[in-house]
Design a protein around this motif. Structure first.
Motif, short mmCIF file in Angstrom:
data_model
loop_
_atom_site.label_atom_id
_atom_site.label_comp_id
_atom_site.label_asym_id
_atom_site.label_seq_id
_atom_site.Cartn_x
_atom_site.Cartn_y
_atom_site.Cartn_z
N VAL A 136 -68.45 10.75 -16.53
CA VAL A 136 -67.10 11.25 -16.27
C VAL A 136 -67.05 11.90 -14.89
N SER A 137 -68.06 12.66 -14.56
CA SER A 137 -68.11 13.33 -13.25
C SER A 137 -68.15 12.33 -12.10
N GLU A 138 -68.93 11.27 -12.26
CA GLU A 138 -69.01 10.25 -11.21
C GLU A 138 -67.67 9.54 -11.03
N LEU A 139 -67.01 9.20 -12.14
CA LEU A 139 -65.71 8.55 -12.05
C LEU A 139 -64.70 9.48 -11.40
N ALA A 140 -64.69 10.74 -11.82
CA ALA A 140 -63.76 11.71 -11.26
C ALA A 140 -63.91 11.82 -9.75
N GLU A 141 -65.14 11.91 -9.29
CA GLU A 141 -65.39 12.01 -7.85
C GLU A 141 -64.95 10.74 -7.13
N THR A 156 -60.00 15.58 -11.17
CA THR A 156 -60.99 16.48 -11.77
C THR A 156 -61.65 15.83 -12.99
N PRO A 157 -62.89 16.23 -13.27
CA PRO A 157 -63.56 15.75 -14.48
C PRO A 157 -62.77 16.08 -15.76
N VAL A 158 -62.08 17.22 -15.77
CA VAL A 158 -61.26 17.59 -16.92
C VAL A 158 -60.16 16.56 -17.14
N VAL A 186 -60.17 13.42 -16.16
CA VAL A 186 -60.78 12.17 -16.62
C VAL A 186 -61.07 12.27 -18.12
N SER A 187 -61.55 13.42 -18.57
CA SER A 187 -61.82 13.62 -20.00
C SER A 187 -60.54 13.52 -20.82
N VAL A 188 -59.45 14.07 -20.32
CA VAL A 188 -58.16 13.96 -21.02
C VAL A 188 -57.77 12.50 -21.17
N LEU A 189 -57.92 11.73 -20.11
CA LEU A 189 -57.62 10.30 -20.18
C LEU A 189 -58.57 9.59 -21.14
N LYS A 190 -59.84 9.88 -21.03
CA LYS A 190 -60.87 9.22 -21.84
C LYS A 190 -60.68 9.48 -23.33
N ASN A 191 -60.27 10.68 -23.67
CA ASN A 191 -60.14 11.07 -25.08
C ASN A 191 -58.77 10.78 -25.67
N GLY A 192 -57.90 10.15 -24.90
CA GLY A 192 -56.61 9.74 -25.42
C GLY A 192 -55.60 10.86 -25.56
N ARG A 193 -55.79 11.96 -24.86
CA ARG A 193 -54.86 13.09 -24.96
C ARG A 193 -53.81 13.10 -23.86
N ALA A 194 -53.89 12.17 -22.92
CA ALA A 194 -52.93 12.13 -21.81
C ALA A 194 -51.59 11.61 -22.29
#
Length: 62
Positions: A9-14, A19-21, A23-31
């Protein structure tokens, strides 16, 4: 897609400039929404099509 590309997640965010946060929101389906420019950056970075990272879910329950 992240696992297939062996990317964190950090690598994709960069790589896409968010932000990594977020990316996590997108990844976990909360966006609730995503900018086309962000989706484009994700697809370019992961060498994939948008349909490989998005899933349509019926919103009738909302």
């Amino acid at each position: 897609m992240l696992a297939k590309r062996k990317m964190s997640v950090s690598e994709l965010a960069e790589a896409i400039g968010i932000t990594p946060v977020n990316v996590s929101v997108l990844k976990n389906g909360r966006a609730k929404a995503i900018w086309f420019s962000t989706l484009d950056a994700i697809c370019v970075t992961l060498h994939c099509q948008s349909g490989e990272v998005l899933e349509w879910v019926d919103g009738e329950d909302e």
